[in-house]
Structure formats: C-alpha cells, structure tokens
Design a protein around this motif. Structure first.
Motif, PDB file in Angstrom:
ATOM      1  N   GLU A 282      80.101  48.737  32.115  1.00 13.16           N
ATOM      2  CA  GLU A 282      78.996  48.206  32.903  1.00 13.16           C
ATOM      3  C   GLU A 282      78.021  49.300  33.336  1.00 13.16           C
ATOM      4  OE1 GLU A 282      80.905  46.184  36.089  1.00 13.16           O
ATOM      5  OE2 GLU A 282      81.653  44.539  34.827  1.00 13.16           O
ATOM      6  N   GLU A 283      78.351  50.563  33.046  1.00 10.25           N
ATOM      7  CA  GLU A 283      77.463  51.673  33.382  1.00 10.25           C
ATOM      8  C   GLU A 283      76.549  51.990  32.203  1.00 10.25           C
ATOM      9  OE1 GLU A 283      81.028  53.869  35.973  1.00 10.25           O
ATOM     10  OE2 GLU A 283      80.226  54.776  34.127  1.00 10.25           O
ATOM     11  N   SER A 284      75.437  52.600  32.528  1.00  8.16           N
ATOM     12  CA  SER A 284      74.553  53.121  31.484  1.00  8.16           C
ATOM     13  C   SER A 284      74.167  54.528  31.907  1.00  8.16           C
ATOM     14  CB  SER A 284      73.310  52.240  31.327  1.00  8.16           C
ATOM     15  OG  SER A 284      72.466  52.748  30.314  1.00  8.16           O
ATOM     16  N   GLY A 285      75.059  55.469  31.590  1.00  3.07           N
ATOM     17  CA  GLY A 285      74.905  56.823  32.093  1.00  3.07           C
ATOM     18  C   GLY A 285      73.610  57.479  31.683  1.00  3.07           C
ATOM     19  N   VAL A 286      73.213  57.329  30.425  1.00  2.00           N
ATOM     20  CA  VAL A 286      71.993  57.982  29.946  1.00  2.00           C
ATOM     21  C   VAL A 286      70.763  57.403  30.648  1.00  2.00           C
ATOM     22  CG1 VAL A 286      70.545  58.379  27.936  1.00  2.00           C
ATOM     23  CG2 VAL A 286      73.022  58.575  27.730  1.00  2.00           C
ATOM     24  N   ALA A 287      70.695  56.070  30.742  1.00  2.00           N
ATOM     25  CA  ALA A 287      69.555  55.438  31.408  1.00  2.00           C
ATOM     26  C   ALA A 287      69.495  55.838  32.881  1.00  2.00           C
ATOM     27  CB  ALA A 287      69.644  53.918  31.270  1.00  2.00           C
ATOM     28  N   ALA A 288      70.665  55.897  33.546  1.00  2.00           N
ATOM     29  CA  ALA A 288      70.693  56.296  34.951  1.00  2.00           C
ATOM     30  C   ALA A 288      70.269  57.751  35.116  1.00  2.00           C
ATOM     31  CB  ALA A 288      72.091  56.088  35.527  1.00  2.00           C
ATOM     32  N   ALA A 289      70.634  58.614  34.167  1.00  6.81           N
ATOM     33  CA  ALA A 289      70.236  60.020  34.238  1.00  6.81           C
ATOM     34  C   ALA A 289      68.733  60.185  34.066  1.00  6.81           C
ATOM     35  CB  ALA A 289      70.989  60.825  33.182  1.00  6.81           C
ATOM     36  N   VAL A 290      68.147  59.426  33.144  1.00  7.79           N
ATOM     37  CA  VAL A 290      66.694  59.480  32.967  1.00  7.79           C
ATOM     38  C   VAL A 290      65.984  58.981  34.226  1.00  7.79           C
ATOM     39  CG1 VAL A 290      64.755  58.507  31.664  1.00  7.79           C
ATOM     40  CG2 VAL A 290      66.787  59.330  30.456  1.00  7.79           C
ATOM     41  N   ALA A 291      66.538  57.927  34.848  1.00  8.70           N
ATOM     42  CA  ALA A 291      65.968  57.440  36.105  1.00  8.70           C
ATOM     43  C   ALA A 291      66.070  58.514  37.187  1.00  8.70           C
ATOM     44  CB  ALA A 291      66.692  56.168  36.550  1.00  8.70           C
ATOM     45  N   SER A 292      67.188  59.231  37.231  1.00 12.39           N
ATOM     46  CA  SER A 292      67.355  60.328  38.188  1.00 12.39           C
ATOM     47  C   SER A 292      66.333  61.427  37.934  1.00 12.39           C
ATOM     48  CB  SER A 292      68.774  60.891  38.084  1.00 12.39           C
ATOM     49  OG  SER A 292      68.944  62.024  38.900  1.00 12.39           O
ATOM     50  N   PHE A 293      66.124  61.749  36.677  1.00 13.23           N
ATOM     51  CA  PHE A 293      65.122  62.758  36.309  1.00 13.23           C
ATOM     52  C   PHE A 293      63.733  62.345  36.774  1.00 13.23           C
ATOM     53  CE2 PHE A 293      61.962  63.980  33.015  1.00 13.23           C
ATOM     54  CZ  PHE A 293      61.934  65.348  33.253  1.00 13.23           C
ATOM     55  N   HIS A 294      63.354  61.101  36.486  1.00 17.49           N
ATOM     56  CA  HIS A 294      62.038  60.613  36.898  1.00 17.49           C
ATOM     57  C   HIS A 294      61.899  60.569  38.412  1.00 17.49           C
ATOM     58  CE1 HIS A 294      61.489  58.391  32.801  1.00 17.49           C
ATOM     59  NE2 HIS A 294      60.999  59.614  32.768  1.00 17.49           N
ATOM     60  N   ARG A 295      62.971  60.182  39.093  1.00 16.73           N
ATOM     61  CA  ARG A 295      62.920  60.048  40.549  1.00 16.73           C
ATOM     62  C   ARG A 295      62.665  61.397  41.234  1.00 16.73           C
ATOM     63  NH1 ARG A 295      67.102  57.150  40.970  1.00 16.73           N
ATOM     64  NH2 ARG A 295      68.629  58.826  41.085  1.00 16.73           N
ATOM     65  N   ASN A 296      63.092  62.479  40.623  1.00 15.34           N
ATOM     66  CA  ASN A 296      62.971  63.798  41.235  1.00 15.34           C
ATOM     67  C   ASN A 296      61.745  64.583  40.775  1.00 15.34           C
ATOM     68  OD1 ASN A 296      65.517  64.497  42.975  1.00 15.34           O
ATOM     69  ND2 ASN A 296      66.322  63.397  41.201  1.00 15.34           N
ATOM     70  N   LEU A 297      60.900  63.985  39.945  1.00 16.08           N
ATOM     71  CA  LEU A 297      59.695  64.684  39.505  1.00 16.08           C
ATOM     72  C   LEU A 297      58.654  64.728  40.629  1.00 16.08           C
ATOM     73  CD1 LEU A 297      59.136  63.256  35.902  1.00 16.08           C
ATOM     74  CD2 LEU A 297      59.879  65.569  36.507  1.00 16.08           C
ATOM     75  N   PRO A 298      57.955  65.850  40.798  1.00 14.10           N
ATOM     76  CA  PRO A 298      56.860  65.929  41.778  1.00 14.10           C
ATOM     77  C   PRO A 298      55.587  65.309  41.197  1.00 14.10           C
ATOM     78  CG  PRO A 298      57.108  68.038  40.689  1.00 14.10           C
ATOM     79  CD  PRO A 298      58.190  67.144  40.130  1.00 14.10           C
ATOM     80  N   VAL A 299      55.591  63.997  41.080  1.00 14.02           N
ATOM     81  CA  VAL A 299      54.557  63.285  40.323  1.00 14.02           C
ATOM     82  C   VAL A 299      53.163  63.568  40.864  1.00 14.02           C
ATOM     83  CG1 VAL A 299      53.720  61.003  39.652  1.00 14.02           C
ATOM     84  CG2 VAL A 299      56.173  61.480  39.638  1.00 14.02           C
ATOM     85  N   GLN A 300      53.011  63.640  42.188  1.00 14.35           N
ATOM     86  CA  GLN A 300      51.680  63.804  42.766  1.00 14.35           C
ATOM     87  C   GLN A 300      51.015  65.109  42.334  1.00 14.35           C
ATOM     88  OE1 GLN A 300      50.096  61.370  44.348  1.00 14.35           O
ATOM     89  NE2 GLN A 300      51.937  60.178  43.858  1.00 14.35           N
ATOM     90  N   THR A 301      51.801  66.152  42.184  1.00 12.68           N
ATOM     91  CA  THR A 301      51.210  67.430  41.774  1.00 12.68           C
ATOM     92  C   THR A 301      51.245  67.625  40.263  1.00 12.68           C
ATOM     93  OG1 THR A 301      53.347  68.552  42.101  1.00 12.68           O
ATOM     94  CG2 THR A 301      51.795  68.544  43.952  1.00 12.68           C
ATOM     95  N   MET A 302      51.864  66.688  39.548  1.00  9.60           N
ATOM     96  CA  MET A 302      51.964  66.813  38.090  1.00  9.60           C
ATOM     97  C   MET A 302      50.888  66.046  37.343  1.00  9.60           C
ATOM     98  SD  MET A 302      56.035  66.642  37.098  1.00  9.60           S
ATOM     99  CE  MET A 302      55.771  67.380  35.488  1.00  9.60           C
ATOM    100  N   ARG A 303      50.267  65.085  37.995  1.00 10.54           N
ATOM    101  CA  ARG A 303      49.393  64.155  37.275  1.00 10.54           C
ATOM    102  C   ARG A 303      47.981  64.717  37.110  1.00 10.54           C
ATOM    103  NH1 ARG A 303      50.727  59.085  36.324  1.00 10.54           N
ATOM    104  NH2 ARG A 303      52.162  58.884  38.094  1.00 10.54           N
ATOM    105  N   CYS A 304      47.466  64.623  35.887  1.00  9.02           N
ATOM    106  CA  CYS A 304      46.091  65.031  35.602  1.00  9.02           C
ATOM    107  C   CYS A 304      45.116  64.101  36.317  1.00  9.02           C
ATOM    108  CB  CYS A 304      45.848  64.991  34.090  1.00  9.02           C
ATOM    109  SG  CYS A 304      44.144  65.263  33.573  1.00  9.02           S
ATOM    110  N   HIS A 305      44.063  64.661  36.901  1.00  8.55           N
ATOM    111  CA  HIS A 305      43.091  63.851  37.629  1.00  8.55           C
ATOM    112  C   HIS A 305      42.194  63.034  36.711  1.00  8.55           C
ATOM    113  CE1 HIS A 305      43.364  66.551  41.463  1.00  8.55           C
ATOM    114  NE2 HIS A 305      44.253  65.568  41.459  1.00  8.55           N
TER     115      HIS A 305
END
Length: 796
Positions: free
Chosen positions: A464-487
């Motif tokens: 019932e787990e999806s380790g790879v999908a959960a890891a990618v979600a963890s990666f995305h959740r920890n990205l500093p999106v506000q300072t990474m996004r091109c204006h």
C-alpha cells in the motif's frame, strides 16, 4: 501509528544491539566505547534534542504534494554497489515523469546499467568492488595492519579525491555522450558520496539527502556502523551519541581530503569542529527509503526528515533459463540462498555449510551466484537467506518471504535486527559464526506458520506504500520554490540576478536570459549568479574559553602545516618533475662503482639542477613554492591573532546566554565586508541594550516564574549577561567587520569557480534558445513579461 504501537525491537539488548552480535568486530562497524575519554569529550560537542523537545506524537502520513511547476536539472550523486544504485534509478525515472531532467552520477562501471534505464549518466570514478573489499578487510572502517602494508589507505583516499572531483564535474559538465550542456539546479545524494553539500554550497542550490540506512541522530537505535559499548550512559542517549561519534571518526579520516578538494573549487576549508555534523546543523532535508511498516520514523526526528518507503523499480522483463524454469515447476517452492556481490573468504566451506543445512532440512533450495532479478525470482520461493542489503531485504519482504540475514559488514546487521524485531525471521547470524546447525535452525524458523503470517502482513502494508512517489513529494515539499522560480518563465528555475539601478533584482532562468540576450534586451555583463539556496557554514562557538582554544588549535595546525610545506613543497617540486626524476635516477646510478663509466656517458646535461638553465628554472620553482609556504605561515599567524581569535571570543561571549537557557538572536550571515559591518552594528545595538537592561528585567522575569529563587537566578543571569553581551558588543565592532573583510578578500582572489559556473550557465542558456522546443512558446511571453517589469520598475 500511535506511540504505543511503535515496535519495541524486543530482540535488542540494553545497548541497542543483538546480544549475540555484541562482540563482532569484522562486520564493518566501529566500536564506540562511550565510557572512553574521547567519546565523553565528543558527546559534549554533539547537539542534543531533548525528550521534551520531541516534535511529534505520531509519525506523519506522507501524502502526495503537487509538483511545484518547475522543470529542474537534477543530479543524483550515489556512491556504492549496484544495490545502492538501483533505488536511485527508480527515483530518477519518477522525477522524469514530473518533467525534470535527471542525471545520475556514479561509478563508471554502471554506465550501461543507468543509461539502459533512460537516465543520463555521468562517471565520477571510483571502483565499487574495491570499496566493498576495503570494507570487508577493515572492521569498523578502521584499517588493519594488512591494509596499511598493502597501501589500501592511500588508495582509498586517492579514490575518494577522484570521486569528489567527479561529483563536482557532474554538476556543471556537458553530457559526456551527447555534449548537451548541463548545470545542476538541485542535488540529490546518498551520504557516502560526501561531495554533495560542498557542490550545493558552490552553486547556491538546494540539496536533498536520501539513503537506505539511518544516518540522522536518534534515540530509537544506534548508528548501523556503531558497536556501542557503555556502562554509564543511558541506553537511549548512547544510541543518540553513536551517530555523532561515527561522523567524527569518518571526518578524521577524510576531512583533509575534502578540504583540499574544496580549495580546488574556491571554497574555504571547513573547521574540524563543523565538518562531521554539517547535515544536522544545516538541517539538510533527508528522506529515508525504507518502509515505515518495518522501521517507523523515530519520534525525535524533525519535520525535514522523512521515512517514505522502499524504492522499487518497475520489474524488468525476464525469461528464466530452461533449467531454472524446470526446477521451479518440478516441486514445492524452494528456499533462496545468495549473498549478492559479497566476496566470500572460503567459498568451498560456505557452499558445504549451505548444502549441509539444506540436506538436514530435506528442502529444495536455489543457491544463487548469478544475476537473476530478485523481483522475479522471489515470487517463486518460500523464504530467503541473504547478506542483508537494504534492497534485497526490501524485495524479500515485499513478496512476503520470511528472511534469514547473514550480515558481513555495514548496515546489514541493522537490517537483520529490524527483520527479527518484527518476527519476520530469526536473529541475524554474522557470517563468521555461520555453521550448519544455526543455519538449519534459522531456515526452520522461517518455515513456521507464524513467520509466514508475519511476512504476509508486512508485505500487505508495504504494497500500500509508494516509496518513490512519496520521496519525490518529499523532495518537492522541501524546495525553496519562491527563490527558485524565474520571474519571466515561472516553469523554469532561476539562475541569474538581473538588476538595474536601485530596483530589486529580477530572477532569470537560463532559458529566459538566453532569450533576452539573443533578442538584444540585456547584456551578459549585467547578470550575476543567483543563489536560490545559499549555504553558509559557520564555525560555531559555545563560550569564549572553548572558542579561543579551538581557534588557537586551528591557527596552530595551519601554521604547522605551512611550516612543513616550507621544506616539503620544494622536494615535491623537484621530484614530481619528470625530467628531475630522470636526473635523480641517473645520479643514483653514478654512485654505483660498477656503473661509473655508464653513468658518466648517460647522465643528462641538466642533472646539475643549480647550474644549467633548466636546473636553474627547477631550483627557482622549488624556491618559489618554499617562499609561498613562508608567506602562508606569516598569513595564518596574523589572521589567527588579529581576526580568528577576537572573532572566536566575541562569538563565544555572544553565545554564552544559551548555556543557561536564553535564546541567542541570529543577526544573519557574514558573507562580505558590508554584511560584516551590518552584523557588528546589530550585535552592538542588541548587546548593549540587552546587557544593560538585563540586570533589571531578568530578576523581574525570574520572580514572576519562581518567586524569590527566581529573582536570585535572574540577578545572576542579568549580571552574567551584562558582562558577556556588552563585551561581545564592544569586541564585535572590530571582529565582525574584520571577518567580513577577510571573506571579501577571499572571494575576490578565488573567482575561478564562479567564472566557470557563469560560463556553463550562459552556455546552457544559449543551447536552450537554439535547440529547445519550449523556447518558441516561451519567447514572446518572456519578452512581453520583461518589458512589463521594466516599465513597472521605471515608474517605481
């Protein structure tokens, strides 16, 4: 899962390890005697999260996180065996499905393995079989005399230097197969790759660590590479300290190699007190790729550490050989026995032991020494016996197979204990203790209905787990999106700052900058490197006494090393020159009576280093290196006396209030002379105001909490605070600006790496403009957005 439902790991004794394995020293673990003076000293330097500071009552539930809408260049840096690489291939494929460009950087031998999975590959060097052989030969990572005599230590250090260099190149070099430009926007790595945090610091990009075994301090269980021994330390704290001790031991062996490599990419050396605990101090996001059904997330791990599940790749297409297919069809399911790529000391003895156990039980078995995919094979067996690698363990449990683990080194004993703690198999049998009797009993345990039922239950939970999908979600959740996004193009990550006059900088991606340059809207000289996630490594101080002691130690070490180089570097300069080596050989021949005439005839005319033109050049180069080392001696001494020690005292004084529970205000980071002056000003204002008023406010606050006793405590705190805060404020007016000036000078004189990053990002931007199918759709949009922002900024 509630706190009460968390497994208690009942097979473990008070020290946290299986009692019957406590004395094993040939399994790749470090013997950690917490009663020793060294470990007691180190324990004081390891930050502790106290029981009352535990951050959650129940482990979190990991849900899918929406993709942040950014298409990143991600480099995954992995050091290890094929079993270590395989989970990251599954991760890379999942990241590709989210639109990212993924490069897997690992050992050269895995080139075809990685590319056949559809990922880009970058070779970092290093030989995984040599690394594994070293681990098997050297208990606890501490070299035996056999390894010293064989030169294994120097080979391992040289290999590590090669892999560090290769890891950095993987971040900014073109694809070696297609020559497509690549500059990393984010790094994912396993901890033993070691280069990860330093590459991220040089590029100013986010880092996310992922691993198959515990690497973060916890009270729940000790470090898998530690054999913890203590009589005086409380068991949970012994577990906790084992992580710091292992990190310290590792840093002692590799710290100088890492710092030498850091210098080659224009990064300052890391202080000896900070190197071992960088990931913890910097709060680097960490994802553990094992099933929480097997080992739940410990309650004392903070929110930036996740346990997401095992990483499984899509099962490969496989047709079994006719003999294997016939064997599987001709009787009841067999037991699988195999130890992967482990090098067995005496294969014939091991084979005899395995066959004797199989015959004693009267069962069918497959003894594997080939490359049959476990994903397929484990569906056709009833139980598995193996070395305890994380991937093999995961595959067996996913298929509901009770497991016998025969650990050889590293984390294998840990996985054996975890399997046994859930009733999925017997206690692990270290390979040197393996015999017919205990293997027979272990396999018999796995064939019992209770073990089969436990394995089926865990397999259901894991399915019932999806380790790879959960890891990618963890990666995305920890990205500093506000300072990474091109204006201008929000789906692209920012790589540049574009700033005119006093306006705030505009974040531009490599593609956006390429479009603007190609359309003559901006010039490259107006771009500066954008660091979406700056990493600042501080030399932390706890008090002025230890601060000045560590500063003096650091200065003395640098001075002694430079003093050695005054004599050693000239010798290296002469002996490393191929012509000089030849001359030295000729000179040595001439000393042999039997070869006097031959030596006279064959000696090079340049053999007299000091009189010929070539010899003068060589001697001059040697003297030049000696003079540089003398300059370093003087520079290190003055820097230590005039900058480092005053800074250490000021920081120690500023940090002292935390010793009695008061929070220390963070005034930011010192990166250059401007930030140094700003820091000094803030520290002076805060220190003077808090120090002078604390004599009155601290007794009042203490009286409110504890009455008369609180008043007395507050008076003591206020008096001490006045001394430390006012002193730090005054001394900091000199120390912090001086530190900022040193950093500015270092940055100005170490610019080659920044220039290389600039060239690489410009090159990729130009490539995207010329070759990317996305440019046509984004070009007019980016130009209009740029013009609109320019007009708005001009009006402002």
């Amino acid at each position: 899962m509630t706190k009460e439902q968390t497994p208690t790991y009942s097979v473990l004794d008070a020290r946290g390890w299986a009692a019957d394995a406590a004395n094993v020293q040939d399994d790749g673990r470090i013997e950690v005697n917490l009663d020793s003076r060294l470990c007691r000293t180190l324990s004081r330097l390891i930050p502790v999260v106290h029981e009352e500071q535990e951050l959650q009552d129940t482990p979190p539930i990991y849900t899918e996180v929406p993709t942040p809408g950014l298409r990143l260049n991600i480099v995954i840096q992995v050091v290890g065996s094929r079993g270590d690489i395989q989970p990251f291939i599954a991760l890379g494929n999942e990241l590709q499905r989210h639109g990212h460009r993924v490069r897997l950087a690992t050992h050269d031998v895995f080139d075809s393995f990685v590319r056949s999975s559809g990922l880009e590959f970058y070779p970092i060097g290093g030989d995984p079989s040599e690394l594994m052989a070293y681990m098997v030969k050297n208990p606890g990572l501490i070299p035996q005399m056999e390894s010293l005599r064989a030169g294994d230590i120097q080979k391992k250090r040289a290999m590590m230097g090669e892999m560090l260099r290769g890891s950095w190149e993987s971040c900014i070099n073109d694809d070696p197969l297609t020559n497509t430009p690549f500059v990393a926007d984010a790094i994912i790595a396993n901890p033993p790759s070691f280069a990860h945090v330093h590459c991220a610091q040089a590029l100013g990009i986010p880092l996310h660590l992922m691993f198959t075994m515990p690497w973060s301090s916890t009270r729940a269980f000790p470090h898998p590479l530690a054999d913890v021994r203590t009589s005086s330390t409380e068991p949970k704290m012994a577990n906790y300290f084992s992580y710091g001790v292992v990190e310290w031991m590792t840093w002692q062996g590799l710290g100088d190699v890492i710092n030498d490599w850091r210098a080659s990419i224009d990064l300052e050396p890391i202080p000896a007190t900070e190197g071992p605990c960088l990931a913890d101090v910097l709060k680097v996001p960490f994802t553990y790729c094992w099933s929480p059904a097997l080992v739940p997330k410990p309650l004392d791990w903070p929110a930036h550490i996740d346990v997401c599940g095992f990483f499984f790749r899509s099962p490969p297409a496989f047709t079994p050989p006719p003999d294997l297919d016939q064997f599987l069809r001709s009787g009841p399911p067999p037991v699988y026995i195999g130890f992967g790529s482990i090098v067995i000391d005496d294969p014939s003895v091991m084979t005899a032991t395995l066959l004797s156990a199989v015959q004693a039980l009267g069962i069918r078995a497959i003894i594997s020494h080939g490359d049959c995919p476990h994903e397929w094979l484990f569906k056709h067996v009833i139980a598995v016996v193996h070395h305890g690698g994380a991937g093999t363990t995961a595959c067996g449990l996913l298929n509901g197979r009770p497991t016998v683990i025969v650990p050889f080194f590293g984390d294998q004993l840990f996985w054996g204990n975890m399997v046994a703690s859930r009733g999925l198999g017997p206690a692990p049998i270290p390979h040197k203790k393996l015999n017919t009797d205990n293997l027979t009993e272990a396999i018999r345990f796995c064939l019992q209905p209770e073990a089969l039922a436990a394995a089926e239950k865990v397999a259901l939970e894991m399915s019932e787990e999806s380790g790879v999908a959960a890891a990618v979600a963890s990666f995305h959740r920890n990205l500093p999106v506000q300072t990474m996004r091109c204006h201008l193009i929000p789906s692209e990550p920012a790589a540049w700052n574009y700033k005119k006059a006093a306006n705030p900088p505009m974040y531009l991606s490599k593609m956006a900058a390429g479009i603007l340059i190609d359309n003559l809207r901006i010039e490259p000289k107006h771009l500066t490197l954008h660091e979406c996630y700056p990493i600042v490594i501080k030399n932390r101080r706890w008090d002025p006494v230890t601060g000045i002691a560590s500063s003096l130690l650091g200065t003395s070490t640098d001075v002694l090393k430079a003093t050695r180089d005054v004599f050693y570097r000239p010798y290296q300069e002469l002996t490393n020159n191929p012509r000089n080596q030849s001359n030295l050989q000729n000179t040595s021949i001439s000393r042999s009576p039997s070869n006097v005439s031959t030596a006279t005839e064959t000696a090079s005319p340049d053999s007299d280093f000091g009189t010929t033109p070539s010899g003068l050049r060589n001697t001059g180069a040697a003297l030049g290196t000696s003079a540089k080392s003398v300059g370093k001696v003087v520079g290190y001494w003055y820097k230590g006396m005039l900058v480092d020690m005053p800074l250490a005292v000021s920081e120690g004084l500023r940090s002292m209030p935390q010793l009695y529970g008061e929070e220390v205000v963070d005034h930011g980071h010192i990166r250059d002379w401007k930030s140094g002056i700003a820091f000094a000003g803030k520290n002076f204002t805060h220190g003077m105001s808090e120090g002078l008023t604390g004599v009155f406010t601290q007794p009042y606050k203490g009286g409110q909490r504890e009455g008369t006793v609180g008043v007395l405590k507050g008076l003591a705190k206020g008096t001490l605070g006045m001394t430390t805060k006012v002193s730090s404020a005054a001394l900091g007016l000199v120390a912090y600006p001086a530190d900022g000036m040193i950093k500015s000078l270092y940055t100005a004189t170490h610019a080659n790496t920044r220039k290389r990053i600039i060239r690489a990002r410009l090159k990729e931007g130009q490539y995207l403009v010329e070759n990317s199918s996305k440019v046509r759709a984004n070009c007019q949009f980016a130009l209009r957005a740029f013009e609109t922002r320019e007009r708005n900024q001009n009006r402002a």
